[in-house]
Design an enzyme around this catalytic site. Structure first.
Site: not given
Ligand code: GLN
Length: 538
Positions: A384, A511, A513
């Site tokens: 992410c 994600h 995970e």
């Molecule tokens: N801050 C980033 C976004 O909003 C990444 C979010 C995250 O890592 N879950 O896109």
């Protein structure tokens, strides 16, 4: 149709006793005996969901397929049971009140005074039975967050009391988790805190049927007898839960103690088959008998609190076992990484993961980390925000766009390679408004991503973010060697990037995970650990 049976899990004496692990372990045993089991968690705070909480408050926010932002215990439920959870599996006081207040505004209680009892408690009772009423489950385990005696959990406790009454004999049971502390000076285990907390529960009209006692030392037969007598339970209902070296040991420990059998007896259900834990125990065996060791750096800004990256740490445990490898995860604070100390900070690492996150704190350190991994051929996984940082690093250091950035960090960057999504621009509410839950992703053949997912053309992974790879820069970045290997088929958004020249460099907008379980270790983590093992043996 048979009546769904309900198990309630409450906690006493202190918080952090691991109710979630006990609930998940019992569910695992019941599932392994052939019962369709699910677990839900009721949290006593007023946030509608934990999505707006800083990870320092309650650890990571876990995301389900249907896009619910939930308590991290749901992650344990999925990892143990290998069955997806949903919004219905996590309810907070905020959600309960919100729904009651909305009903009041619609006039559903017209003419009535809306009160905690019966309106809030009815709403809680309804939600406690929501999954049970689908007919999909034989047993529903409900974990009540907090500790008995807390002002905040009172409506939940009262709802449990009423529900037990509504359900009738043999259809429900209460497991109370307590601490039996060891006083070193006296050389003794003490039962008094347990007695008091069982009494507190009784004051609310609930009798504990089973006590699960967290302890650092074995409970003797005499001590179990004493606890049983003073807490008004049968002796076989005093279950010892001794500290384990890994949470994945707990189902076996509970099996030895007979927790599942006592629970079934109290629910008047047959024991069915002995639990089939073959896959589980194979996983445990490999976990405990590793053939290799690797060091993986976890670069993030919430590293002081281990729970902030719970699912990532657990995914490494699953992937480690799959590779017969002990994975030492070394947390590195992104705020203190710079070009001068990078060599020092990353010495001895066989792989580097740049973690998810929000906001600008520590991001320059993350970008420096990506550069280090890229230039030194160290296996790299960006999740992410970690993937976004990989794109920014490439734009800055390969394409020479020195001020490339995400508009999350700098709205006026001349090269917004990561940008807010169009539909996000008008959103002002922060709660539950990100791109959440499972989305499709098409993988390009002959890429690292495609080989990791065993040639799958389409995958589904869970998201939680507001910003995206900016497609305007797609061509230039691709030509410069940053390959977009996974794309959302509906929106065209880039979900996976990789660098072909590098032995293992991959960034994912989603994600992975959240979907890693004991039965299904996530392929991305499995491949990453494997790459780290190869790196080490070079
Ligand atoms: N801050 C980033 C976004 O909003 C990444 C979010 C995250 O890592 N879950 O896109």
């Amino acid at each position: 149709m048979n009546q769904t049976k309900y198990i309630f899990v409450t906690g006493g004496v202190t918080s952090s006793l691991g109710k979630g692990i006990i609930a998940a372990s019992l569910a695992k045993l019941l599932q392994a005996r052939g019962y369709r089991t699910t677990i839900q968690k009721f949290d006593p705070y007023i946030n509608v969901d934990p999505g707006t909480l800083n990870p320092y408050e309650h650890g990571e926010c876990y995301v389900t397929d249907d896009g619910a932002e939930t308590d991290l215990d749901l992650g344990h439920y999925e990892r143990f049971l290998n069955v997806p959870t949903s919004q219905a599996n996590n309810v907070t006081t905020g959600r309960v009140y919100l729904s009651v207040i909305e009903k009041e505004r619609r006039g559903e209680f017209l003419g009535k005074t809306v009160q905690v009892v019966p309106h809030i408690t009815n709403e809680i009772k309804e939600r406690m039975q929501q999954l049970g009423k689908t007919g999909e489950f034989d047993i529903v385990i409900t974990e009540i967050g907090g500790t008995v005696g807390d002002i905040e959990s009172l409506p939940y406790i009262e709802s449990v009391r009423q529900l037990i009454w509504d359900l009738g004999d043999n259809n429900s049971l209460v497991i109370h988790l307590t601490l039996v502390p060891y006083l070193a000076a006296a050389g003794e285990l003490k039962t008094k805190p347990t007695q008091h907390s069982v009494k507190t529960l009784m004051e609310s009209g609930i009798k504990a049927d089973i006590l699960v006692c967290r302890t650092e030392h074995e409970l003797s037969s005499d001590l179990k007898h004493k606890l049983a007598l003073f807490c008004n339970v049968s002796k076989e209902s005093v279950i010892q839960s001794i500290d384990a070296s890994t949470i994945y040991e707990v189902p076996n420990l509970m099996l030895e103690e007979g927790l599942d059998k006592v629970a079934l007896k109290k629910l008047a259900l047959p024991e069915k088959n002995t639990p089939d834990l073959k896959i589980w125990n194979q996983f445990l065996f490999r976990l405990k008998n590793p053939k290799h060791t690797v060091n993986i750096g976890l670069v993030g800004k919430y590293v002081e609190l281990q729970d902030s990256y719970k699912s990532i740490l657990e995914a490494f445990i699953h992937a480690g076992s799959a590779n017969e490898t002990k994975v030492n995860v070394i947390s590195i604070h992104s705020e203190y990484i710079d070009r001068d100390n990078a060599v020092e900070k990353f010495r001895g690492l066989d792989g580097i993961l740049v973690a998810p996150g929000f906001g600008g704190r520590g991001i320059e350190g993350k970008i420096e980390t990506v550069r280090f991994a890229r230039e030194n051929n160290i296996p790299f996984l960006g999740i992410c925000l970690g993937m976004q940082m990989a794109v920014i690093e490439y734009a800055r250091n390969v394409l020479g766009w020195k001020e490339a950035n995400s508009t999350e960090m700098n709205e006026h960057t001349p090269h917004p390679v990561i940008n807010i999504m169009e539909e996000q621009k008008t959103i002002t509410d922060k709660g539950g408004t990100m791109r959440l839950g499972a989305w499709k992703c098409n993988l390009t053949q002959d890429t690292l991503a495609s080989s990791i997912y065993a040639g799958a053309k389409e995958i589904k992974e869970r998201h939680r973010h507001r910003y995206e790879f900016n497609s305007e820069y797609l061509d230039e970045l691709t030509r410069a060697g940053l390959t977009p290997s996974g794309v959302n088929p509906d929106t065209g958004l880039v979900e996976v990037i990789e660098i072909k020249k590098h032995p293992f460099f991959i960034g994912v907008q989603y994600h992975p995970e959240y979907k890693s379980t004991v039965a299904n270790p996530h392929p991305l983590f499995v491949a990453f650990v494997k790459a780290a093992v190869s790196k080490k043996s070079e």
